[in-house]
Design an enzyme around this catalytic site. Structure first.
Site, short mmCIF file in Angstrom:
data_model
loop_
_atom_site.label_atom_id
_atom_site.label_comp_id
_atom_site.label_asym_id
_atom_site.label_seq_id
_atom_site.Cartn_x
_atom_site.Cartn_y
_atom_site.Cartn_z
CG PHE A 140 -1.92 1.14 1.15
CD1 PHE A 140 -3.07 1.03 0.37
CD2 PHE A 140 -1.70 2.34 1.82
CE1 PHE A 140 -3.98 2.08 0.26
CE2 PHE A 140 -2.61 3.40 1.74
CZ PHE A 140 -3.76 3.26 0.95
CG ASP A 225 5.49 3.58 1.58
OD1 ASP A 225 5.56 4.20 2.65
OD2 ASP A 225 4.44 3.48 0.92
CE LYS A 254 -0.07 5.51 7.57
NZ LYS A 254 -1.47 5.64 7.87
C1 LIG Z 1 2.97 2.32 3.73
C2 LIG Z 1 2.05 3.44 3.42
N1 LIG Z 1 2.34 4.24 2.38
C3 LIG Z 1 1.56 5.29 2.07
C4 LIG Z 1 0.40 5.55 2.76
C5 LIG Z 1 -0.46 6.72 2.36
O1 LIG Z 1 -0.31 7.75 3.27
P1 LIG Z 1 -1.37 8.96 3.28
O2 LIG Z 1 -2.68 8.38 3.67
O3 LIG Z 1 -0.80 9.94 4.26
O4 LIG Z 1 -1.40 9.51 1.88
C6 LIG Z 1 0.05 4.72 3.83
C7 LIG Z 1 -1.20 4.97 4.57
O5 LIG Z 1 -1.75 4.12 5.21
C8 LIG Z 1 0.90 3.64 4.18
O6 LIG Z 1 0.60 2.82 5.18
#
Ligand SMILES: Cc1ncc(COP(=O)(O)O)c(C=O)c1O
Length: 405
Positions: A140, A225, A254
């Protein structure tokens, strides 16, 4: 006219786009790891705003940084720089592999920048043939169209028309599949160093090392990520430190802002050079309020006390969750790292993680799910032992309710 008395959860359905289906209560106040709703009911918060509130609610260091900055300067745009943005970037580059920082407002935007940078780097360095991005099923990376397509969950990316191209997926932890697909056409491999949304799945260290080697052999960039795993969540500032594998680009969001929206992409000078003035940007990226808060969060999180404390709290959580499972036999596994933990359903409770989340709310504890099969815990990194105990006692009651005892 509306006032606080007339604002309620029912009204949400009348005025909001229906892409979310929030809980039936409306939280109004938080302090540390406790939250109160409109009716004055109190909850232990093990959700932490989905791995965001790393210092709990209204931490004094964050409140004072925000108050102080709010009286100095709120916003400039990137036509000008500002002191908090530069200071935070200096701190981030001092303690990571990275030399350069790009600011965004969310995880998806940090990832969007990472992917665009990787494509630019590959096309400029090697030519138009080098465009392939490889990522992992159940990954994700956010909800922009590029990032959601790179994320390996078609349920999130299908149904919006033509997707960005040259993106392929292989299974996480399957190095042979990656070996087969990667080539000199690959521009980047993007992965979470522990899949969060995909079910709290820890990779084999050897797998991650082999991914790094394959990237090196094919001159492809490795993008980590760390939006969910980063900023202390797994017990080090970033998870890559514990894996012993250094990425070329890392994204953070986050917990980076502890509750104030901010994202960042970190990389080396050599790679960063490919985003020249005008090639990418954001009005709010590097906003002084966000950077001032993030700097205050950094100063608390990046200490031995906080990071060692995450490991200690991981132990407390795991021991107590195992003890609950010995009584009720609902989980097949308690997994994850630091305070990114998952309780996976056993066969009998397959697909029922949400039942535990809902029962938790009834008993005064907020938890998350990661897919239909995993209850996820991402609390404050500085949650007290007492709050953990109290929250897990409430969670045990929720478990007992679901199993009908
Ligand atoms: C690993 C990862 N990348 C990206 C995101 C996306 O972040 P945002 O919701 O701040 O755009 C998330 C959100 O849950 C995530 O867990």
């Amino acid at each position: 006219m509306t006032d606080n008395k007339t604002v309620n959860r029912e009204m949400f359905n009348d005025v909001m786009v229906p892409n979310y289906n929030p809980a039936s209560m409306v939280p109004v106040k938080g302090e540390g790891a406790r939250v109160w709703d409109q009716k004055g009911r109190e909850y232990v918060d093990f959700a932490g705003g989905i791995a965001v509130n790393c210092l709990g609610h209204c931490h004094p260091a964050m409140v004072s940084a925000l108050q102080e900055q709010s009286q100095k300067l709120w916003h400039l745009s990137n036509v000008f720089t500002n002191e908090p943005a530069i200071r935070l970037a200096k701190k981030l580059t001092e303690v990571t592999f990275a030399d350069r920082v790009y600011y965004a407002n969310s995880g998806a935007e940090a990832n969007e920048a990472a992917l665009k940078l990787a494509r630019r780097w590959a096309i400029e360095k090697h030519g138009e043939h080098k465009q392939q991005i490889i990522a992992f099923t159940k990954g994700f990376h956010g909800r922009t169209f590029f990032t959601v397509t790179v994320g390996g969950q078609p349920a999130y990316s299908d149904g919006f028309g033509p997707k960005p191209g040259a993106i392929e997926h292989v299974d996480y932890n399957n190095i042979d599949a990656l070996k087969e697909l990667i080539s000199d056409k690959t521009c980047a491999v993007m992965m979470e160093p522990l899949q969060g949304e995909g079910g709290v799945v820890t990779p084999d260290v050897e797998f991650v090392k082999a991914v790094r080697e394959l990237c090196n052999e094919n001159d492809a960039l490795l993008i980590f990520d760390e939006v969910q795993t980063g900023f202390g969540r797994t017990g080090s500032l970033y998870a890559y430190e514990q894996l012993g594998v250094t990425p070329d680009i890392l994204t953070s969001a986050k917990a980076l802002g502890g509750g104030f929206p901010i994202g960042a992409m970190l990389t080396t000078t050599e790679i960063a050079e490919h985003l020249k003035p005008g090639t990418h940007g954001s009005t709010y990226g590097g906003n002084p309020l966000a950077c001032a808060v993030s700097e205050a969060v950094f100063d608390v999180v990046n200490t031995k006390e906080t990071l060692d404390g995450v490991k200690q709290r991981e132990q407390w959580f795991k021991e107590q969750l195992i003890a609950i499972n010995e009584k009720y036999n609902v989980f097949s596994e308690i997994r994850g790292q630091g305070l990114l933990l998952g309780a996976a359903m056993n066969e009998e409770y397959e697909g029922r993680a949400r039942d535990f989340l809902l029962a938790g709310q009834e008993h005064g504890v907020m938890v998350l799910i990661a897919g239909a099969n995993v209850v996820r815990f991402t609390p404050s990194l500085v949650i007290s032992e007492e709050d953990i105990k109290e929250g897990l006692q409430r969670f045990e009651k929720a478990v007992a309710q679901v199993v009908g005892q």
